[in-house]
Each structure stands twice: as C-alpha cells, then as structure tokens.
Write an enzyme that holds these catalytic residues in place. Structure first.
Site, PDB file in Angstrom:
ATOM      1  N   ASP A 167       0.828  -1.054   0.171  1.00 12.45           N
ATOM      2  CA  ASP A 167      -0.022  -0.060   0.038  1.00 12.45           C
ATOM      3  C   ASP A 167       0.915   1.195   0.116  1.00 12.45           C
ATOM      4  OD1 ASP A 167      -2.156   1.697   0.432  1.00 12.45           O
ATOM      5  OD2 ASP A 167      -1.944   1.656   2.565  1.00 12.45           O
ATOM      6  N   ASP A 195      -7.131  -2.091   4.218  1.00 12.15           N
ATOM      7  CA  ASP A 195      -6.092  -2.883   3.774  1.00 12.15           C
ATOM      8  C   ASP A 195      -6.472  -4.201   4.431  1.00 12.15           C
ATOM      9  OD1 ASP A 195      -4.474  -1.136   2.308  1.00 12.15           O
ATOM     10  OD2 ASP A 195      -3.484  -0.507   4.055  1.00 12.15           O
ATOM     11  N   ASP A 212      -1.699  -0.989   6.289  1.00 16.66           N
ATOM     12  CA  ASP A 212      -1.691  -0.494   7.543  1.00 16.66           C
ATOM     13  C   ASP A 212      -3.321   0.214   7.659  1.00 16.66           C
ATOM     14  OD1 ASP A 212      -1.773   1.946   6.021  1.00 16.66           O
ATOM     15  OD2 ASP A 212      -1.111   3.265   7.672  1.00 16.66           O
TER      16      ASP A 212
END
Length: 647
Positions: free
Chosen positions: A311, A507, A503
C-alpha cells in the site's frame, strides 16, 4: 529431588521407564536376570503397543510417520534379546517430548519475556494528588497515572512530566533508552527510567500497544508450522533406506542381531524435534525485533515469498500528510473554509482527518460542533457546522452534493480533498505525504533476498502515486483501487507466495486474502492487525525485509537440522551394519544425536541478517521513534478518485 519429582509427574512415561530400569538393575544384582529380562521386555513391548495404536491410526488416515522405525527398533531388540537397548529406546522416545519442551522453552524466551511483564496495576492520581492503586483494566483515557522508577508503563499515554527516559527494548528491540518530552506519546510496555514520571492515559489497557503485542504473541505461541510436517515427508524414504541397510546387514552376516542394531540407530527423534524447535526460535527472533508472527506457518511462506505488494499511504510514505495549501473559490475565505473542514473532520479518526484538524487548530481557528457528522466509507464526510452543510472528500462524492466542482492539477506527491458548503463548491485543501527515507533501501534488500516482483496497490490517484512508485523503482502500479480491487489484484498475482503490506482498515480484506499479510501495526488500525499474519509493531517499513530474512533463515535452519539428523543416522546405521556398534551403545548415541539436532535448530533464535540492522537503525534515526506515531487509527478508507486522496 523436588525437581525430579516434578519432572516425573509431567512426563510419567519417562519416570516409569527409569523406574523399570532401576528395578531391572536391582534384579540383575540379585542374580535374577531372567526376571529382569522379562520385566524390561514386557514393559518395552507395552510401550511399543501403545505407540503402535497411534501409528495404525495415522496409517489409516493416509499419514506415514517416522514413529514406525522406533516401534520396529523396540520390537526387534526385544526379539533378539537386547532388552536393555529396547529400554533405552523407550526412554529416548519418551524423553524426546521433554527435550523438545526444554528446547522450545529456550527458543521462546523472548516471547515469554513479553508475557511475563504484563502490568497488573496502575497508580492513578486523584485531583488532590493522592495515589490510588487500581487494576490496570480500570484505567480510562484521561486518567493521570504515576509511573515509578523502573516500572512498566501500564497503558498508552502522553507524558505529563517535563522530560523522561524510557527503555523500549521489549517493544522495539532498541537497546538504547529513548528520551521523551512533555506531550510525547509513551507506549505501554516501556520501562521507566531512574525518575518517577506522570502520564495521561490515552487508551484503555485492552487497546494499548503492549497488550496488543501480548495477545498476538499468545496466538503465535500456539501455532505449528507446515515445515514441522516436512519431517514426515522424509519418513517413507528414510524408513525404506533403514530397512534396506538393516536387511542387507542381516543377510550378509547371518545374524538377526545385526538387523536390530541398525534399526536402533535409525530411530528418528532428531527429525521430529528439530523443525518445531527451529520455528519457535524464528518466532522468538522476530518478536525480539518488534515483529509478531501470529502463526508459524507464515514463517514458512515468508521464506518462499516471490512477490511483495505495498500500500502507499502509511506504508511506503510516512503516513503523516501535512496541509500545504488551501485554495478557496469565489468569495470563500481560506481560514473559514479550513475551519469548516476541520470542524467536520474532527468526528473522524482517519489519519487525513487528523491532519486537517491539526492544520485548522495550528492556525488558531475555533472549530465548530456538529450533531449529524457522518463518515461515508471510501468517499468522505458530511456534517452540519454552525448551520452550514459541509461536505469533504473525493471530487465525485462532493460533486453529488454540490455544483461546479473543479478538479485541480497537482504536482507529483501531492493530493487534495474537495470541499462543498451549502451545496456550492468551496475549494480544495492540498496535502503532501513524504516517502519514508528507508523505503528505497528496503525494496533493494528485498530484491537481494530473492523477491522477483514488487508493486504498489493504492487507493490514491495515479497522478499522485506514479511519481512515488517511480522514485522507489517500482515499475508496477495499481492506483485508484477500492478494497475489493486490491483483493482481486492480489489474488491474481504471480509468482506466489504473495506478501501484502498495509496499515489501514481498507487494507484488512487484502491482508486476509494474501499468502502473508503484513500490517504496519504501530499506527495502523486494529482491523488490519487482526487480519494480518505478521504485525510490525514499529513505524518502520524496513522490518518487512527483516521478516522475510527471518523466515528464510528459519526454514534454512530447520532443513539443515533435519538433514543433519538424517546424515548422522545413516552414518551410524552403516557402522552398525558392519557390527561395530552394539545395540545398547547405538541407543545411547541416539540421545547425543538428539542433542546435536536441537542445538542446531536453536540457531534460528538468531535468525535475521546483520546487514538489515543498519537499515532499521537508519529508518528510526530519520523518521523518529515509533512511539510518536503509535496511536492506532480506526477509520474506513474512503478510496480515491482523480484529484482526490486516499481516505
């Protein structure tokens, strides 16, 4: 004596075998050898029968285990009259569990050190300054607590004293004390320095950093890795080789004792013990470096990882977006627009909301209140502030509530949130999130560790994400992804296994479906941490490379220990085949082989490569201590659209 009795109660078969041996020796001394022979033989055959029942059940379920050889060794030594050797084998088998417990206990030392320091009480200060000892579960956010010298901080908090030093080694692996100033975040589990300090609790015990680590460690310590079953993969060929050597020795010598002597040294305890000990050692090493591996199977998959997806926000970037510009339209005042944005966003705990609220308060703007503030997942927030309908979020969402939304072209690395007031487009607020200084080095080390493919999967717009990906050397970018898009992309990725690093709440689904989900848990959401296989309890992306390195070394040590046991056993079988190793001596040597295998497996406690330590230290030096960013963020990600930001 007390310890011996406790050990006998914990491992009754070991104690009973030793007792049978002592009685047998006494009978020999009394010139009653036939009784000793029959007594020891019957006991050994009884143990073989007990183990044989379990072996048959395993065979019926399609599993061929290494205990077949041990049972055959017991029976064959009894048949040829080597009953003392059969007793030694029984002791070896029964003692294998004890040896494994001792070795695993050594390997789990770092894990147990976390569990052993869980705070039970807190010293709460009253308004009058009186100190009251309360259970740590009774502490609420806002309580003022006293932490005495060398005490463990019971809950997450902010330092109320002017300055203090804390030992965070149990959380971060950093041996040097860290300094904190008034207002800095203090993590639960930190050890206070030489002075008593006061902190203001910011979280309950169950939500604090240390208790989260403890919960994850308890889950991790209960797991069993697939590599443990790898020893069983060697069971059939190892058994065939052993029987062939034993059969040839019997045929060439004409002595059935030779068959039993070979099988005695073919007992497979080193193969059964080495792998689980190695994996517990690897998990212990990871915990020492602030990486909680929630199940040992994740270590095995980490070792084989070929693809890593990241990410962007809060993972490859700092996750601290800063407001860099406010662009109102028409007659809207910049400060008034920022005040309304901050007022609406104060009801969200998302990291972008925190940045917007902080920007407003830093300018001294008085935030208004709202009774109908509402977070719209993946899109934005709406609220009525001082009688004005305020909408903040991505452009498409704002356009649903207001006319005349104008998309803004932004420089690389910048993003914007769009604002509408009373049904009219009011302007944009521009934010920037800096790349982590150790991100590029982390990607380079991952390549050196054998990772073949790295990519970025983000909800941010391509115009914002592309320059960051290019600057880090990531050629593959998937931008403007909703949570379901991330799941689809990761499921289709090759080569596998695939690691996903993230995080945020958005996600959590993709971390759950990836082969190994790694959550940046120092700032990340609880949902992300709970769905991940590995949780990095520090604000340090370099630990991703450390986790892969630990997995690789752990599997390597486990396989080396298994092969070491096989090679030593085959060597001893060949010696026994030529008649140079009596059955009783071979049985005793197996204990030495067990010890060698365990010591070899314990090398996994030091899993990880020294070159990664410098990378991690550099990351902490440049980005600051993890605890400054330790406040967990619980908010849905609002996704992204052209000209918007990941929310």
């Amino acid at each position: 004596m007390r310890r011996l009795l406790a050990a006998a109660r914990r491992y009754p078969l070991v104690g009973l075998a030793v007792l049978v041996g002592a009685v047998g020796l006494a009978l020999l001394a009394a010139d009653l050898e036939p009784i000793a022979r029959w007594g020891v033989s019957i006991f050994a055959l009884g143990v073989a029968l007990k183990e044989g029942v379990g072996m048959v059940r395993s065979l019926l379920s399609g599993q061929f285990g290494l205990d077949v050889l041990a049972i055959m060794a017991i029976v064959s030594t009894v048949v040829v009259g080597e009953y003392w050797a059969s007793l030694v084998i029984v002791i070896m088998l029964a003692g294998g569990e004890a040896l494994e417990d001792v070795a695993a206990g050594r390997a789990q030392r770092e894990l147990r050190s976390l569990l052993g320091k869980v705070p039970q009480q807190a010293h709460r200060l009253s308004a009058e300054g009186d100190v009251e000892d309360v259970a740590v579960d009774e502490v609420s956010p806002g309580d003022r607590l006293l932490v005495r010298p060398s005490e463990v901080v019971p809950v997450d908090g902010e330092l109320a004293s002017a300055a203090a030093t804390f030992d965070e080694s149990s959380l971060t692996g950093e041996s040097m004390p860290v300094e904190r100033q008034r207002g800095d975040a203090v993590l639960s589990g930190s050890l206070a320095g030489a002075d008593a300090v006061e902190i203001v609790a910011t979280a309950r015990a169950a939500d604090s950093q240390y208790q989260r680590i403890v919960a994850l460690v308890e889950e991790a310590s209960q797991s069993r890795a697939p590599i443990v079953r790898l020893a069983d993969r060697y069971a059939l060929p190892f058994t065939i080789v052993s029987l062939v050597i034993a059969g040839v020795a019997w045929a060439l010598s004409g002595d059935p004792v030779r068959f039993a002597e070979v099988l005695v040294v073919a007992t497979p305890c080193p193969l059964l013990i080495a792998a689980p000990v190695a994996f517990m050692g690897g998990m212990s090493s990871a915990a020492k470096h602030g990486i909680v591996v929630k199940n040992a199977a994740a270590l095995e998959r980490l070792a084989r990882t070929r693809t890593v997806a990241f990410d962007k926000t809060g993972t490859l970037t700092q996750g601290h977006p800063q407001v860099v510009a406010v662009h109102p339209v028409d007659a809207m005042d910049a400060d008034e627009m920022l005040r309304l944005v901050g007022s609406a966003e104060r009801y969200s705990s998302h990291v972008l909301a925190a940045a917007l609220v902080e920007a407003a308060t830093d300018r001294g703007l008085a935030l208004g209140s709202s009774e109908d503030a509402r977070e719209v997942a993946t899109h934005g927030v709406t609220a009525t502030v001082d009688g004005l309908a305020v909408v903040v979020g991505k452009p498409a969402f704002v356009a649903e509530h207001a006319a005349g939304v104008e998309r803004r072209e932004l420089p690389s690395g910048e993003s914007a949130v769009y604002v509408a007031v009373d049904g009219e487009f009011a302007g944009t607020v521009v934010l920037r999130d800096e790349v982590r200084p150790d991100a590029a080095a982390t990607l380079r080390v991952l390549g050196e560790l054998g990772i073949q493919r790295t990519l970025m999967v983000t909800g941010d717009v391509e115009a914002t994400a592309r320059p960051i990906a290019a600057g880090l050397g990531i050629g593959e970018l998937h931008a403007e992804c909703l949570p379901e898009d991330k799941v689809r992309i990761v499921r289709e990725l090759q080569p596998r296994p695939v690691v996903m690093v993230g995080d945020g709440v958005n996600d959590a689904p993709v971390l759950a479906v990836s082969d190994v989900g790694i959550a940046m848990g120092a700032r990340g959401s609880t949902a992300a941490s709970e769905s991940a296989d590995v949780v990095i309890m520090l604000d340090d992306v370099a630990r991703v490379a450390r986790a892969v390195s630990i997995g690789q070394r752990t599997v390597r040590v486990a396989l080396q220990s298994i092969w070491m046991g096989i090679i030593i056993s085959v060597g001893l079988m060949l010696v026994a085949a030529f008649g140079f190793l009596p059955a009783i001596a071979g049985a005793a040597l197996q204990e030495v082989v067990d010890l060698v295998a365990i010591l070899g497996a314990l090398r996994a406690v030091r899993a990880g490569e020294a070159r990664l330590s410098g990378l991690e230290r550099a990351g902490r030096t440049r980005t600051g201590p993890a605890s400054e960013d330790a406040r967990p963020v619980e908010a849905p990600s609002r996704g992204s659209a052209p000209g918007g930001v990941t929310r």
